[in-house]
Design an enzyme around this catalytic site. Sequence first.
Site, PDB file in Angstrom:
ATOM      1  CG  ASP A  17      -2.290   0.423   1.089  1.00 51.80           C
ATOM      2  OD1 ASP A  17      -1.711   1.360  -0.139  1.00 51.80           O
ATOM      3  OD2 ASP A  17      -3.375   1.187   1.360  1.00 51.80           O
TER       4      ASP A  17
HETATM    5  C1  BGC Z   1      -4.912   3.424   0.133  1.00 55.87           C
HETATM    6  C2  BGC Z   1      -4.766   1.935  -1.220  1.00 55.87           C
HETATM    7  C3  BGC Z   1      -4.712   2.812  -2.134  1.00 55.87           C
HETATM    8  C4  BGC Z   1      -3.925   3.841  -2.388  1.00 55.87           C
HETATM    9  C5  BGC Z   1      -3.631   4.591  -4.227  1.00 55.87           C
HETATM   10  C6  BGC Z   1      -3.522   4.437  -0.297  1.00 55.87           C
HETATM   11  O1  BGC Z   1      -3.935   5.172   0.546  1.00 55.87           O
HETATM   12  O2  BGC Z   1      -4.825   2.991   0.793  1.00 55.87           O
HETATM   13  O3  BGC Z   1      -6.224   1.399  -0.840  1.00 55.87           O
HETATM   14  O4  BGC Z   1      -5.288   1.485  -3.498  1.00 55.87           O
HETATM   15  O5  BGC Z   1      -3.490   4.199  -1.561  1.00 55.87           O
HETATM   16  O6  BGC Z   1      -4.239   5.517  -3.508  1.00 55.87           O
END
Ligand code: BGC
Length: 772
Positions: free
Chosen positions: A300
């Site tokens: 993530d």
């Molecule tokens: C979120 C993810 C997301 C990623 C990319 C993160 O902060 O937890 O679910 O896909 O950002 O935007």
Amino acid sequence: MKILNNVVKGFLCFAVVLFVLSFKSKKIEISSSSIKNDPIDRKVDSVLALMHLNEKIGQLVQYAGKWNATGPSSSDRDQYKLDKLKKGEVGSMLNITSVKSIRETQRIVMEHSRIKIPLIFAYDVIHGYKTIFPIPLGETASWDLEAIKLSSSIAAKESAASGLNWTFAPMIDVSRDARWGRIMEGAGEDPYLNSVVGVARIQGLQGDNLSNVLTIAACAKHLAGYGFGEAGRDYNTVNIGENELHNTILPPFKAAAQAGVATFMNSFNDIDGIPATGHKVLQRDILKGQWGWNGFVVSDWGSIGEMVTHGYAEDTKHAAQIALNAGSDMDMESYAYQSHLEALLSENKVSIGQINDAVKRVLKLKFQLGLFDDPYKYCNEQREKDEIYTKENLEIARDVAKKSIVLLKNKDKVLPLSKNVKSIAVIGPLANDKDTPLGNWRAKATYNSAVSLLEGIKSAVGKKTIVKYEKGVDLTVPNIPEGSNQFSFPLEFNTIDSSGMANAVELAKNSDVVVLAIGENAYQSGEGRSQTNIGFFGLQNQLLEAVYKVNKNIVVVLMNGRPMELQRLSEITPAILECWHLGSQAGYAIADVLFGDYNPSGKLPVSFPYHVGQEPLYYNQKNTGRPSNAKHVTFSAYRDSPKTALYPFGFGLSYTQFSYTDLKLSQDEMDADGEIKASIKITNTGERMGEEVVQLYIRDVTGSLIRPIKELKGFDKIMLKAGETKTVTFNINAEMLQFYTANKIWEVEPGKFNVWIGGNSITTLKETFVVK
Ligand code: BGC
């Protein structure tokens, strides 16, 4: 002989590529024609053999385009990223949208890099790209897997038409805490529902063939436990044991792996002291080992680096070591792999085998998407013009939206409203709001582009009906800055302006019926939007009471991203429609239901509590040793609130009624590997045609680990004409009865099982059988 042939072919192909390599000493082309007819794995090996270490590491790096950060970022990194792109040291970019920008970014790699491995472009397409569908929690309320699959396929088609190849969806975190802002992003509190809805979304996004330009790669997230953050606070620590992990959290992930999801994303939280990003058991042992899944895992945003803040890694270098060892293949925005993997390799702290394995997984997806054949395959300006936000897509969005609405209350059949009612007062902060229905995580939706409730009502009623609107009170985000995304909005809402209250009351007094639109602003739910209060913000309660004083004929239209406290509301108002954030066509869809053009068929995918203090609240709890005894204090309950749900999981009304009779099992005994049938008769006892979600629940009465008091194991959405009776039959088999037992394996334990079939999770029609 065949094997030998393949070896020779493989060698020849490798030789051709090497020849190209030596001939063009400066710029090296990977001749895709020489490897075109080989199976993907062999192509991947051929490319891997050409790569230098820095290029391999680069494939494991994902950076964000500067113009749309979804996490902490700074612009002084832009030049660094550009240099890395030119050197072919980036595997994927996120948050770059539009054919133009994607083409330009791909061109940097194709024109400058030594080895010219195309980038994959990713974006959070969570419930539609430009045509916005209901938020995932709301869409799940349709319990209509075909509709859900279709909506994901439209999201994929629009994304692919604008150059994208990969979305970070679906979120399949079992979510049981209404305080958690991201509850809006998943399929609610039940593992089975998350599994089947997750698979439908994956199938819709990926189709049958990833190289089809109408599809994109999916990403099942967040592995794992992210929905179980303590106290519903985002990113918070998760303290669960093996039972909860295996029996509740992991089943949707296993279903996603089996459905062939291209990628997984790990999660920010720790599980019992181990950050998910550095969790070897989850990623290497279970996902890639036991389940034999061969795609790649992306971290993530910044989650590798965050292991330092957690206090699990000493520094970013140590974090990179832990993450790669644990099976995290791609580093999103931590800069950890790029900065440290080379040194870690020379110090033998990671192995070249691990790096090669991760790179191969990434390259494989690039081949599957067809990007080696044509890096600009998804860059088609004409498609971008023609295939996004079309009339047809909007019609589908309306259809899915109306199916997602849940009728919570309908006293004295207030609904549906007549289209010829003399006067309708449309009141509330969300009644004429063209933005809130788009919800959070709305990808490329245009600000203020949804059909408002007011517009929907006006378009539905007869010419003589007077429709008037008053906002009453406010619930808006002040001054949304141009070009900003959900993370740059202020956290406060305008909630104290009561100057419209008097006009709203006056209008209510002089109208036959009030349609009151209240709930949550789009940005009250979503990432980082946890709340301790799940009631109505601002002056909405006061508005409700004031309107109720002058007109009791109120239909409440709720728009919200999480279960809310509805106790007072459900005491005083005769009709409540749960309308979530329904997307681009919200107003039309709600009007379809309000005026009876569509008979509501949605059912709640989450329990709605009486009080926030009950959270996390879910139907499939375990029994305590003192479950209930109304006459005594010493039982498991609250002294100031019921412990059950106000509106339970699986609940939803229709404009007709259904009766359930004759629950029968084909046998009362079953072999552990056998099968029995459970059937029931459902009759439409009302006056109009309607759909009903028939739900099967099972309880394993005694187990080596305590089993939930009820678990959803199947459902069927059926249509019944007025007066019609249908028999629905479910096959109950070993797969539905097994669980991760005290032996730490999945098995069916002999003993007694209860079976319920009905229209919600508190259904009481029950039968029993025994597994021998
Ligand atoms: C979120 C993810 C997301 C990623 C990319 C993160 O902060 O937890 O679910 O896909 O950002 O935007």
